[in-house]
Design a protein around this motif. Structure first.
Motif, PDB file in Angstrom:
ATOM      1  N   THR A   1      45.291  34.930  47.633  1.00  0.00           N
ATOM      2  CA  THR A   1      46.003  35.142  46.152  1.00  0.00           C
ATOM      3  C   THR A   1      46.479  36.476  46.165  1.00  0.00           C
ATOM      4  O   THR A   1      46.273  37.186  46.757  1.00  0.00           O
ATOM      5  CB  THR A   1      44.938  34.568  45.196  1.00  0.00           C
ATOM      6  OG1 THR A   1      43.939  35.723  45.097  1.00  0.00           O
ATOM      7  CG2 THR A   1      44.493  33.505  45.066  1.00  0.00           C
TER       8      THR A   1
ATOM      9  N   GLU B   1      46.002  38.773  43.956  1.00  0.00           N
ATOM     10  CA  GLU B   1      44.950  39.882  43.937  1.00  0.00           C
ATOM     11  C   GLU B   1      44.064  40.242  45.008  1.00  0.00           C
ATOM     12  O   GLU B   1      43.918  41.579  45.354  1.00  0.00           O
ATOM     13  CB  GLU B   1      44.040  39.753  42.392  1.00  0.00           C
ATOM     14  CG  GLU B   1      44.762  39.540  41.305  1.00  0.00           C
ATOM     15  CD  GLU B   1      45.740  38.137  40.969  1.00  0.00           C
ATOM     16  OE1 GLU B   1      46.278  38.269  39.967  1.00  0.00           O
ATOM     17  OE2 GLU B   1      45.578  37.307  41.755  1.00  0.00           O
ATOM     18  N   LYS B   2      43.780  39.123  45.588  1.00  0.00           N
ATOM     19  CA  LYS B   2      42.920  39.298  46.849  1.00  0.00           C
ATOM     20  C   LYS B   2      43.718  39.784  48.000  1.00  0.00           C
ATOM     21  O   LYS B   2      43.018  40.636  48.712  1.00  0.00           O
ATOM     22  CB  LYS B   2      42.485  37.912  47.316  1.00  0.00           C
ATOM     23  CG  LYS B   2      41.144  37.581  46.457  1.00  0.00           C
ATOM     24  CD  LYS B   2      40.045  38.219  46.787  1.00  0.00           C
ATOM     25  CE  LYS B   2      38.693  37.653  46.067  1.00  0.00           C
ATOM     26  NZ  LYS B   2      37.559  38.255  46.334  1.00  0.00           N
TER      27      LYS B   2
ATOM     28  N   HIS C   1      46.034  42.380  47.733  1.00  0.00           N
ATOM     29  CA  HIS C   1      46.108  43.550  47.362  1.00  0.00           C
ATOM     30  C   HIS C   1      44.768  44.181  47.717  1.00  0.00           C
ATOM     31  O   HIS C   1      44.775  45.322  48.538  1.00  0.00           O
ATOM     32  CB  HIS C   1      46.531  43.902  45.980  1.00  0.00           C
ATOM     33  CG  HIS C   1      46.419  45.275  45.554  1.00  0.00           C
ATOM     34  ND1 HIS C   1      46.123  45.904  44.447  1.00  0.00           N
ATOM     35  CD2 HIS C   1      47.196  46.336  46.213  1.00  0.00           C
ATOM     36  CE1 HIS C   1      46.159  47.045  44.291  1.00  0.00           C
ATOM     37  NE2 HIS C   1      46.953  47.266  45.376  1.00  0.00           N
ATOM     38  N   SER C   2      43.760  43.525  47.418  1.00  0.00           N
ATOM     39  CA  SER C   2      42.518  44.259  47.889  1.00  0.00           C
ATOM     40  C   SER C   2      42.311  43.885  49.487  1.00  0.00           C
ATOM     41  O   SER C   2      41.443  45.421  49.968  1.00  0.00           O
ATOM     42  CB  SER C   2      41.253  43.550  47.209  1.00  0.00           C
ATOM     43  OG  SER C   2      41.356  43.499  45.909  1.00  0.00           O
TER      44      SER C   2
ATOM     45  N   SER D   1      51.587  41.449  34.883  1.00  0.00           N
ATOM     46  CA  SER D   1      50.545  42.375  35.610  1.00  0.00           C
ATOM     47  C   SER D   1      50.692  41.816  37.354  1.00  0.00           C
ATOM     48  O   SER D   1      50.470  42.607  38.002  1.00  0.00           O
ATOM     49  CB  SER D   1      49.143  42.254  35.047  1.00  0.00           C
ATOM     50  OG  SER D   1      48.759  40.902  35.082  1.00  0.00           O
ATOM     51  N   ARG D   2      50.786  40.537  37.452  1.00  0.00           N
ATOM     52  CA  ARG D   2      50.594  39.918  38.770  1.00  0.00           C
ATOM     53  C   ARG D   2      51.738  40.259  39.710  1.00  0.00           C
ATOM     54  O   ARG D   2      51.676  40.538  40.971  1.00  0.00           O
ATOM     55  CB  ARG D   2      50.562  38.511  38.824  1.00  0.00           C
ATOM     56  CG  ARG D   2      49.467  37.897  37.855  1.00  0.00           C
ATOM     57  CD  ARG D   2      48.964  36.437  38.126  1.00  0.00           C
ATOM     58  NE  ARG D   2      48.265  36.164  39.277  1.00  0.00           N
ATOM     59  CZ  ARG D   2      48.311  35.091  40.178  1.00  0.00           C
ATOM     60  NH1 ARG D   2      49.086  33.953  39.767  1.00  0.00           N
ATOM     61  NH2 ARG D   2      47.773  34.993  41.249  1.00  0.00           N
TER      62      ARG D   2
ATOM     63  N   VAL E   1      51.042  43.774  40.888  1.00  0.00           N
ATOM     64  CA  VAL E   1      50.151  43.923  42.043  1.00  0.00           C
ATOM     65  C   VAL E   1      50.982  43.394  43.243  1.00  0.00           C
ATOM     66  O   VAL E   1      50.565  44.241  44.295  1.00  0.00           O
ATOM     67  CB  VAL E   1      48.875  42.836  41.650  1.00  0.00           C
ATOM     68  CG1 VAL E   1      48.268  42.626  42.955  1.00  0.00           C
ATOM     69  CG2 VAL E   1      48.226  43.091  40.516  1.00  0.00           C
TER      70      VAL E   1
ATOM     71  N   THR F   1      51.236  46.071  46.456  1.00  0.00           N
ATOM     72  CA  THR F   1      51.000  45.596  47.983  1.00  0.00           C
ATOM     73  C   THR F   1      52.079  45.819  48.973  1.00  0.00           C
ATOM     74  O   THR F   1      51.947  46.420  49.874  1.00  0.00           O
ATOM     75  CB  THR F   1      50.629  44.126  47.919  1.00  0.00           C
ATOM     76  OG1 THR F   1      49.614  43.915  47.020  1.00  0.00           O
ATOM     77  CG2 THR F   1      50.123  43.572  49.111  1.00  0.00           C
TER      78      THR F   1
ATOM     79  N   SER G   1      47.019  52.016  38.119  1.00  0.00           N
ATOM     80  CA  SER G   1      46.165  51.545  39.346  1.00  0.00           C
ATOM     81  C   SER G   1      46.797  52.126  40.541  1.00  0.00           C
ATOM     82  O   SER G   1      45.964  52.313  41.601  1.00  0.00           O
ATOM     83  CB  SER G   1      46.389  49.943  39.026  1.00  0.00           C
ATOM     84  OG  SER G   1      45.672  49.538  37.867  1.00  0.00           O
TER      85      SER G   1
ATOM     86  N   SER H   1      38.671  46.425  42.381  1.00  0.00           N
ATOM     87  CA  SER H   1      39.922  45.845  41.719  1.00  0.00           C
ATOM     88  C   SER H   1      39.581  45.560  40.346  1.00  0.00           C
ATOM     89  O   SER H   1      39.916  44.587  40.019  1.00  0.00           O
ATOM     90  CB  SER H   1      40.199  44.592  42.512  1.00  0.00           C
ATOM     91  OG  SER H   1      40.628  44.669  43.700  1.00  0.00           O
TER      92      SER H   1
ATOM     93  N   ASP I   1      40.124  46.278  36.363  1.00  0.00           N
ATOM     94  CA  ASP I   1      40.842  46.882  35.354  1.00  0.00           C
ATOM     95  C   ASP I   1      40.313  48.258  35.006  1.00  0.00           C
ATOM     96  O   ASP I   1      39.318  48.485  34.457  1.00  0.00           O
ATOM     97  CB  ASP I   1      40.820  45.911  34.110  1.00  0.00           C
ATOM     98  CG  ASP I   1      42.078  46.203  33.275  1.00  0.00           C
ATOM     99  OD1 ASP I   1      42.473  47.582  33.427  1.00  0.00           O
ATOM    100  OD2 ASP I   1      42.577  45.337  32.418  1.00  0.00           O
TER     101      ASP I   1
END
Length: 947
Positions: free
Chosen positions: A360, A362-363, A365-366, A395-396, A399, A403, A679, A757, A759
């Motif tokens: 996904t 967010e994952k 990016h991590s 916000s997505r 991210v 990335t 961030s 990750s 906020d």
């Protein structure tokens, strides 16, 4: 030898089994396997599995050799695929009989009765028998050696007179020692032969070896072609730079025998062959994903590099993992899921296998952060972003931008591929990604767009002055009651295509989906009940099994007609079953929300938009194109239709919706008071990618924000934005700097924030809650831990039912109620709210609602049943599942957060177990089974019941 039988015992040094692929299979035919082993010698595990367990050696036996210690180790297990010592005891029995006979002959010889040589007699006794063709190879080899030695002994027997006379002159003790030595030599030879067979390397058939050679040669050609590619080269190998085996798999697993013309053109673009970045866009259902998958396979197999595939939703990630897993098994690469709480940071580093990470937003990016932190980003050869237009999605989108910017800045060898059906300002995106662009308007099935106003249908035609061209009038006869129930004539529109063809009806709200589905079924004819009746009955049974004996009342009424609703209020198991039934044709109509258009690929002959609104917001052009793009099923329909239902008041506004160009895509780093750029700065400093204001400015040149700064930063420069962001991070105690602003470093809290990750606007609150929790951490139940990992962002979406709140509060133990009061929710407050009384004492409403959500999760873990919990709290079961999955992901983030803060060390072990419980939502004893790929809760429960 003192014992009466030659007995063998194997000592286990390590229970771990050796890889079956690397060993030669010395097994007897399946029908005779373990035929010689008594049932009592099978382990309990073997009996449960149907007799397939390993034989168990008797503990009462002794061995005359230490061969177990010599040949068994952690990496070598003689019982890998076949236990040659115990598979067939016929040869050992013959050896025992021969030794018994020889022992008797030896006794007689001492009395002067016989003069034969011991070894010869044993060999004769064994060798004179008929060959046993059904013996394992290890025993056949030994038997052949025995025969050869026996023949040599008989030939030399006539010339051994002097030797015999010497033996006669020797004393009885000398003769006995000589015979004992020879008997041991025979047994030792047998052992050595069998052990040698057990550890011999695997043999490969000539056909398999030849096939492997062909694949290797094709791969070598493809790799050389990629290294020496030129503009004249139309193709890189047998299948677009890949071996023929991949083409065969595409046919076997996907049913794809050939590619569309645009796909062939795209794969042979110069920028693709030279591994430059690429953005390509086509209408929905044009086959964009297949191009990306071929590029991923080329990177994995030819260049031996890892790949990252970014998808917007967990459901899409799971679907893609299932789709690529079969290719991974056949082509020997790993498919790893990074969604929710799944995924390891940093990922496991494998020597021989490469991985495709399906993640996904967010994952992903991590994951990129962890690869940069461990200096492994160069291992990432390809990054693919689906739905690239989501760069402009709040916000997505920020991210995604972070990335992509980090990958471009840190790795010059990672290729980036972006794809989307809807792209507006493509020039800005090309500049941002330093990418080439390829676009096409190809659709495998023609799409005709219509709008309906009152009882008139108009065709969408941008060439017309009013954008709409008259098409036809609806001729469906409505009764007065039907007209009142269905003023938009949905029944007329759907019955024109179902049940022969499929239909999707997009509704503005979840409740409207259920109401429309029931309304349609109320007026359908009886023959709809007979269409695929058996399959629909099976679907209802599956829904009941997946719901622990419960079926949604709405679905129980609509499924017999081939109709169902689809939205986030369903559980993931319900959605999966309905999607599969729709794909098979068991269901002919789905009423759904807009999320289905951006989620699972479920095409239809006709798509109906119930309203131009999503909730109270008017549709965006990109949303509209995604919805209507579901019309038309390749290989099934020759045309697809979309119908947008309009009211007179929306007619003028709808013209811009159906005829206007795509919206532009803008950077979101500055949205929400610059949360995105905050961030970004924190992670850049934490990853040692920047340590000064100048280095931060250099990095920003790789962002979409820099490309669009004139539009987005009209009132202040990027330098001012950076300086204000740095001041904010210093005030939050997330970074430190020298007086002149140089030597930027993250604090421990800052490092925990970006690694987890979390906020950054909530990191100090999370740290405060975790620290306060340590003062009186309740460990006799999960309630306190569950409260600490309940996501903050779900609080605004929930309004507690105070009567339910109080009823569930009273069911808590005294310790749990005390813990609730400690975090700020006393029983007196809940009781007053339930009684409708005014509460004078100020209480943090966020804490109160968060505690309510924690109670929901607490009961989910206790009962492991979403249905009963949703009824208990009068919540939508889909919301309960969303709460569960969000808590699982947040728990994983909090775990990473605590790993960077030494004072929070007690949480590490506690949250590890809690993450597993939240991830699978089953009873504790089922978790090990649920961790096996493909095992569902029902199957796991059945296995545990059998145990």
């Amino acid at each position: 030898m003192n014992s009466g039988r030659l007995q063998v015992k194997i000592k286990r040094v390590c229970p771990r089994k050796r890889s079956r692929d690397g060993l030669k299979t010395q097994a007897t035919p399946a029908g005779r396997r373990w035929s010689s082993v008594p049932e009592t010698e099978l382990t309990p595990a073997g009996r449960r599995a149907g007799g397939g367990g390993l034989p168990r050696c008797s503990t009462g036996r002794r061995t005359s050799s230490t061969m177990a210690e010599e040949f068994c180790s952690d990496s070598e297990d003689l019982f890998a695929d076949y236990d040659s010592f115990l598979e067939d005891s016929s040869l050992l029995a013959k050896l025992d009989d021969a030794e018994q006979n020889e022992r008797q002959r030896a006794t007689d010889q001492l009395d002067g009765k016989h003069d034969e040589v011991l070894t010869d007699s044993i060999l004769d006794a064994i060798g004179d028998e008929e060959p046993l063709e059904d013996l394992p190879p290890s025993q056949l080899q030994f038997q052949q050696e025995v025969r050869d030695q026996a023949k040599r002994s008989r030939l030399q027997d006539g010339h051994q007179t002097s030797t015999t006379s010497v033996r006669k002159e020797a004393g009885p003790e000398t003769k006995t020692e000589d015979r004992t030595r020879r008997r041991r030599s025979v047994a030792d030879q047998l052992k050595r032969t069998m052990i040698g067979n057990a550890v011999v390397p695997a043999g490969v058939s000539r056909t398999a070896a030849l096939k492997e050679t062909v694949v290797s040669e094709e791969m070598s050609v493809a790799v050389q072609a990629m290294e020496t590619v030129s503009t004249e080269t139309p193709d890189l190998g047998p299948f677009y730079g890949l071996p023929t085996r991949v083409k065969d798999l595409m046919m076997d697993l996907r049913g794809i025998s050939s590619l569309y013309d645009w796909q062939q053109t795209c794969l042979n673009l110069d920028c693709v062959q030279q591994r430059k970045n690429l953005i390509y866009s086509l209408p929905t259902s044009g086959g964009k994903t297949l191009v990306a998958e071929i590029l991923i396979l080329r990177e994995l197999l030819c260049r031996k590099k890892d790949c990252l595939f970014i998808l917007p939703y967990i459901s899409l990630v799971q679907e893609k993992v299932r789709g690529l897993a079969s290719f991974g098994l056949e082509l020997d690469f790993m498919v790893e899921e990074y969604a929710g709480s799944k995924g390891r940071f940093p990922p496991v580093k494998r020597r021989n296998k490469k991985s495709v990470y399906v993640a996904t937003i967010e994952k992903a990016h991590s994951l990129v952060n962890s690869l940069i932190d461990t200096s492994r980003l160069e291992d990432l050869g390809l990054l693919v972003v689906d739905e690239l237009h989501m760069l402009g999605d709040g916000s997505r989108g920020a991210v995604i931008e972070m990335t992509l910017a980090k990958v471009q800045f840190m790795s010059k060898t990672t290729q980036i591929i972006g794809m989307s059906a809807t792209l507006g300002n493509i020039r800005d995106l090309q500049t941002f990604l330093r990418a080439e662009n390829y676009s096409s308007d190809f659709r495998p099935v023609e799409l005709k767009e219509f709008v309906k106003v009152n009882d008139t249908i108009y065709e969408v035609d941008p060439k017309e002055e009013n954008c709409f061209k008259f098409s036809r009038l609806l001729s469906f006869k409505y009764s007065s009651s039907m007209q009142k129930m269905d003023p938009d004539h949905i029944i007329a529109l759907v019955t024109e295509v179902i049940p022969t063809h499929s239909c999707l009806v997009f509704c503005p709200t979840k409740k409207n989906c259920e109401n429309v589905a029931q309304m349609i079924c109320r007026y359908l004819k009886e023959e709809f009940l007979q269409h695929q009746e058996a399959d629909k009955a099976m679907l209802l049974r599956d829904l009941k099994d997946g719901g622990n004996g419960t079926v949604c009342p709405v679905l129980s009424r609509t499924v017999p007609y081939g109709v169902a609703y689809h939205h986030s209020g369903l559980t993931s198991e319900e959605r999966r079953l309905l999607e599969e039934a729709y794909s098979r044709g068991t269901l002919c109509l789905l009423t759904c929300t807009s999320t289905l258009a951006a989620g699972i690929n479920l095409p239809a002959r006709r798509v109906i938009l119930r309203s131009p609104y999503v909730a109270s917001d008017f549709l965006k052009r990109s949303q509209y194109k995604q919805m209507v793009g579901r019309a038309g099923r390749a290989g099934i329909d020759s045309v697809g239709e979309s119908i947008l239902i309009l009211q007179d008041k929306d007619r003028s506004t709808a013209k811009s919706l159906v005829c206007a160009p795509m919206e532009n895509c803008y950077s979101n780093l500055m949205m929400d008071d610059g949360k995105g750029i905050l961030s970004l700065i924190l992670s850049l400093v934490g990853l040692n990618m920047a340590s000064s204001l100048q280095q931060l400015q250099d990095f920003l040149r790789w962002t979409l924000l820099f490309v669009q700064q004139q539009h987005l930063c009209a009132h202040k420069s990027l330098t001012e934005v950076l300086q204000q962001s740095l001041d904010f991070l210093k005030d939050k105690d997330l970074i430190t700097a020298e007086l002149d602003g140089s030597n930027l470093k993250v604090t421990r809290l800052g490092k925990a924030t970006y690694k987890g990750s979390v906020d950054l606007t909530l990191s100090d609150l999370l740290y405060k809650d975790l620290s306060k929790g340590l003062e009186g951490l309740l460990l006799n139940s999960y309630l306190h831990l569950v409260y600490l990992v309940t996501p903050y962002d779900l609080v605004p979406q929930c309004r507690p039912d105070w009567m339910v709140y109080f009823r569930q509060f009273t069911l808590l133990s005294a310790a749990e109620q005390k813990m609730s009061a400690a975090v700020g929710v006393p029983e007196s407050f809940v009781a007053r709210k339930a009684a409708g009384q005014t509460v004078k004492k100020s209480v943090d409403q966020t804490v109160v609602t968060r505690m309510y959500l924690a109670l929901v999760l607490f009961w989910v873990l206790k009962e492991a049943d979403l249905w009963s919990v949703s009824e208990r709290f009068r919540l939508n079961r889909g919301f309960v599942q969303t709460l569960l999955s969000s808590s699982s992901a947040f728990c994983s983030a909090v775990l990473l957060f605590t790993q960077e803060l030494e004072e929070l060390w007690p949480y590490r072990a506690l949250l590890t177990e809690l993450t597993r419980r939240l991830s699978y939502c089953v009873k504790a004893e089922l978790i090990p089974l649920m961790e096996v790929a493909g095992v569902m809760e029902v199957s796991a429960s059945q296995v545990c019941f059998l145990r």
